[in-house]
Design a protein around this motif. Structure first.
Motif, mmCIF file in Angstrom:
data_model
loop_
_atom_site.group_PDB
_atom_site.id
_atom_site.type_symbol
_atom_site.label_atom_id
_atom_site.label_comp_id
_atom_site.label_asym_id
_atom_site.label_seq_id
_atom_site.Cartn_x
_atom_site.Cartn_y
_atom_site.Cartn_z
ATOM 1 N N TRP A 19 -10.910 -3.126 2.634
ATOM 2 C CA TRP A 19 -9.701 -2.387 3.020
ATOM 3 C C TRP A 19 -8.663 -2.616 1.921
ATOM 4 O O TRP A 19 -8.272 -3.738 1.649
ATOM 5 C CB TRP A 19 -9.159 -2.879 4.355
ATOM 6 N N PHE A 69 -2.911 -0.253 8.842
ATOM 7 C CA PHE A 69 -3.978 0.217 9.723
ATOM 8 C C PHE A 69 -3.421 1.176 10.771
ATOM 9 O O PHE A 69 -3.971 2.247 11.021
ATOM 10 C CB PHE A 69 -4.636 -0.992 10.401
ATOM 11 N N SER A 111 -10.073 2.487 8.148
ATOM 12 C CA SER A 111 -9.765 2.921 6.801
ATOM 13 C C SER A 111 -10.543 2.127 5.767
ATOM 14 O O SER A 111 -10.747 0.945 5.894
ATOM 15 C CB SER A 111 -8.268 2.746 6.549
#
Length: 663
Positions: A595, A386, A612
């Protein structure tokens, strides 16, 4: 002797600059730590920049202080950038104040720091409660001799792994070897059907037999992972998968000591010293329920006592110092499990827990549990990946921060990797986040950050000139909890203080502006067919397309806007949350967003409004809970707060944004 901070008109330019910095340090300690300096001489001083938290050990600082007089006590709180010194007499303390203020000293990292001293009536710090080792955890010191340690270290052939693809794929920053079975770091598991050609090294046999005979271990392991850690390297907090290994996990520390962090799900953290040549044995609760990890850093906070070797790092701040890490090699032994796990921790056991999608929460307790599993735990797992996608500050947020006057106290609630903490060096800026691993990244970047829940920030009311909350509020699972999070941000502000809030927007197209989230939708035709054929996911999306916000339906909000939205929404109970299809429009307000955790560098960078969404390569997938906000919903929520006015609301790249002012 009274100190007149106002009579600086006789000082030269250098002295004025020093005095400003001393006063700044004084105010920083008061605002952030509640440490109040006094304007007259006392026996005690607070030493800013002279603390364990900024690389200063007791060994470095104490001799400097002792040159000014007899030191009765040097108190160094863990992880704090300051310390307290108490001299035998006020005259000695006054001498230290005059001699050491502005003195340059080299810390344990070899960096130059300047000390700033202020008189205090007494030392103040928060003491940790009594701590014990996690149940089932044992540390056995000097389990092998120094000769055996040397023999084991010399037996490892690292050169043969230079071209090992598994090593390159999973661990870019640490050398590792596997025996018996390969340990997969992406899921803390092994492939039981693919044992490695050779078993455990023969050199381990005699040690294992001895430990079995002496009762330190109860079963003979069949899997071994050898890790080599350079100073500054660590390992993320984790629990070895229940179904993968039997109860007992043991780890032999060679070459250097290290502090390992154990964390209970309730938030209790225990730091345990693992000395060189010691054996760590995890069984029961410590193995199944507590996470264990090593924070990446070059120094550990340890007990200074000569006779202290292993066990808990206590809160005795009169006996703490820093110790430089060396190269540590660990031999971690496990026994592969071939039957389902039947431990007593069924709620966290992957063998016993039913893998069903979560439902809309119907109570605050259910909402908290949903956030724990689908927000907090996920960010701990994906923190490194991340952070690698979070490097470019957004212009509107930068503009908000730069418009604040110099010297402002600013809090970033949910700071992530801290990309906004260094925007303006003239601010006193501090961040907090629920993820310990993200906070550790902030600290590595030399930012001030701490771990806390956004519903209970341990900062005094009215102490901040401004707050930002970027992509945080949408992770709370009920309307009441989202309001509570906003109320907590406002509590921190002084009257007239401002807050900037960003949340994901359900409308990814607004006023002819298509968000980057949708613009970068480059799904191939093959992928489109794959999505089209995914009937279970597609069915869920269709079922939820007209739901709206179930959480708003159970809300206590009385805003007309929300009542209007509620009347057009279906009431859904015991309904599974839909899984969102990445890079597509939202069809429901309450969703799970995938994710894809990347285990190696890829060309396709993930894109989303502020987080993301992963890529198409095979990789572990984690799902994060989101409540995406409809047009007008954020304003309506903020209007339920009695002590704020809305200065501005706008849409920015798939996010609804608002600037509040406390009145």
């Amino acid at each position: 002797m009274e100190i007149n901070y106002q009579s600086n008109f006789k000082l030269n330019k250098t002295e004025k600059k020093f005095l400003r910095k001393q006063i700044k340090a004084r105010h920083t300690l008061l605002r952030h730590e509640g440490i109040e300096a006094v304007s007259y001489a006392t026996q005690s001083l607070v030493v800013a920049n002279g603390g364990l938290g900024n690389g200063m050990s007791r060994k470095q600082l104490l001799p400097v202080l002792e040159k000014c007089g007899l030191v009765e006590a040097l108190l160094m709180p863990p992880n704090k950038p300051y310390s307290f010194v108490r001299y035998k007499t006020t005259e000695e303390s006054r001498n230290a104040y005059a001699s050491l203020n502005g003195k340059e000293i080299v810390d344990d990292l070899g960096q130059k720091v300047i000390l700033y001293l202020n008189f205090v009536e007494r030392a103040q710090w928060k003491e940790l409660g009594h701590q014990a080792l996690p149940p089932g955890l044992t540390v056995v010191e000097e389990i092998i001799s120094s000769e055996d340690e040397k023999m084991l270290l010399e037996s490892i052939n690292w050169t043969e792994d230079l071209d090992n693809q598994n090593f390159q794929k999973s661990l870019k920053h640490r050398r590792v070897k596997h025996f018996g079975y390969e340990f997969h770091y992406e899921n803390n598991n092994v492939d039981k059907d693919k044992p490695l050609p050779e078993g455990l090294p023969d050199i381990c046999d005699s040690f294992l037999e001895k430990w079995l005979a002496e009762g330190y271990i109860k079963c003979r392991p069949d899997q071994l992972t050898i890790n080599q850690y350079e100073p500054g390297q660590g390992i993320p907090a984790h629990i070895d998968t229940h179904s993968a290994f039997e109860d007992e996990i043991i780890s032999l520390s060679l070459g250097s000591e290290v502090v390992m962090d154990f964390k209970h799900p309730d938030g209790i953290t225990v730091q345990v010293m693992l000395p060189r040549r010691s054996l760590l044995v995890m069984t029961g609760e410590s193995r199944y329920l507590w996470t264990h990890g090593i924070t990446p850093r070059k120094f550990d906070t340890v007990q200074a006592s000569e006779d202290y070797k292993s066990g808990i790092i206590t809160s005795d701040i009169g006996d703490l110092t820093l110790r430089k890490r060396g190269i540590r090699t660990s031999f971690t032994f496990r026994k592969v499990r071939h039957m389902p796990c039947t431990c007593n921790y069924s709620l966290v056991c992957n063998s016993q827990r039913k893998e069903t999608p979560p439902s809309f929460p119907e109570s605050d307790k259910e909402a908290s549990q949903l956030e724990q599993e689908y927000v907090h735990q996920v960010y701990e797992e994906i923190a490194g990946h991340f952070s690698s996608t979070r490097h470019t500050p957004w212009p509107h947020i930068v503009a908000f921060l730069k418009a604040l006057p110099d010297g402002s106290i600013v809090a970033d609630i949910g700071c992530g990797n801290g990309k906004y903490l260094g925007i303006n060096k003239e601010f006193y800026m501090i961040g907090c986040d629920r993820s310990k691993n993200l906070v550790d990244i902030c600290r590595e970047r030399q930012f001030q950050a701490f771990v806390c829940d956004a519903l209970a920030v341990p900062v005094r009311s009215g102490s901040c000139d401004a707050c930002i909350s970027i992509a945080v509020i949408h992770h709370f699972a009920t309307a009441e909890r989202r309001v509570a999070a906003l109320r907590e941000i406002v509590r921190l502000l002084r009257p007239g203080g401002k807050a900037l809030i960003y949340v994901w927007a359900m409308e990814q197209e607004h006023n002819n502006q298509k968000s980057k989230y949708l613009r970068e939708n480059r799904i191939s035709q093959e992928k489109k067919e794959e999505i089209k054929c995914d009937k279970s996911t597609q069915g869920l999306l269709e079922q939820k397309s007209d739901i709206g916000s179930q959480n708003s339906a159970s809300s206590v909000l009385s805003i007309d806007y929300i009542q209007e939205k509620e009347s057009s929404s279906k009431t859904v109970t015991n309904s599974e949350l839909p899984i969102h299809t990445n890079r597509t429009s939202f069809h429901s307000q309450d969703v799970l967003v995938p994710w894809h955790l990347k285990t190696k560098t890829g060309k396709n960078k993930p894109v989303e409004p502020f987080g993301s969404v992963g890529s198409c390569d095979p990789s572990p997938v984690f799902h994060r809970y989101y409540h995406v906000f409809r047009d007008g919903e954020l304003e309506a929520t903020c209007q339920t707060l009695s002590n704020v006015i809305i200065l501005q609301s706008y849409y920015d790249q798939g996010n609804w944004c608002i600037i509040l002012q406390k009145v």
